[in-house]
Design an enzyme around this catalytic site. Sequence first.
Site, short mmCIF file in Angstrom:
data_model
loop_
_atom_site.label_atom_id
_atom_site.label_comp_id
_atom_site.label_asym_id
_atom_site.label_seq_id
_atom_site.Cartn_x
_atom_site.Cartn_y
_atom_site.Cartn_z
CB CYS A 56 -0.93 -0.01 1.22
SG CYS A 56 -1.96 1.47 1.35
CB CYS A 105 -0.46 2.31 4.10
SG CYS A 105 -2.09 1.76 3.57
CG ASP A 106 3.32 1.08 4.45
OD1 ASP A 106 2.90 1.57 5.51
OD2 ASP A 106 3.14 -0.12 4.12
#
Length: 325
Positions: free
Chosen positions: A151, A154-155
């Site tokens: 992701c 997300c990261d």
Amino acid sequence: MSLDDLAGREVEVAIIGSGPAGLTAAIYAARANLHPVVLEGEPSSTSDQPGGQLMLTTDVENYPGFPEGVMGPELMQRFRDQAARFGAQIHTVKASRVDFSEQPYGIWIGDPGADEPALRARTVIVSTGAQSIMLGLDREVELVGHGLSTCATCDGFFFRDQHIAVVGGGDSAMEEATFLTRFASRVTIIHRRDALRASKIMQRRAFDNERIDFMWNSVVEEYLGESTLAGLRIRDTKTGETSTLDVTGCFIAIGHRPNTDLFVGQLEMKENGYLVTEANSTRTVVDGVFACGDVQDDYYRQAVTAAGTGCMAAIEAERYLESLH
């Protein structure tokens, strides 16, 4: 209360799956005095694991309320504790069969061929989530959150000014790679063929981005590094030659698979396997059955949006029950 105590009984709300969606639904349903029963999944399962995909995530920095960030497992434990505090009955078991042909709906645990279900429910909230399709290489699970991710939203922030790789050739891979150029110094897309599957507009965005390189006819054969990712062993699919790509991050973008096998023949699904819900609702084609989180969301796939639909499902289940009464 154990599942044995529930055998043969009818409950108001059964929640199949956990994660941000299922546990948020449990919190709302419990606070509405509906006494929800949550079948959160099994730790040994490759799908429907308790807590969902966040259990494989380290730092979560984009969930509201945690300005310093929070570990994925810790966040999900807080969700679980909160649901239990209000009276949700949480069981670490996996549903093996459902029957939505008549109410109260039957849910089986263990032997799907048993004559009687483990419990019956007047409403069911499905929150079994989805799982990222991985490469199936050694140490893959242990490296998730330590250089390996699925992701970018997300990261991506964690890889500022680093060289990272994206594996895939579809729209998702191009979108991830383009997004990651906001942070990374260089992004290398690794694709097993000599042409992309992505739409023309997504291809053009990637080709026009000066921070994106391509490795054609290439597959990842090995993750390098001990506790964190330090590089990739790459094999050329035409020549068979191997090489090393020095990257500190690798994003797998070859697709997601919703955990919907349990509902084949019971609920309507899209071509990609995700459950169909009504617009601006979590209602499925079966009255009293609701779906929330990544099992029906093939676009956002974020913890905060999953939690939001979990709230929606619980409220809709409550109103549905009121209409029956």
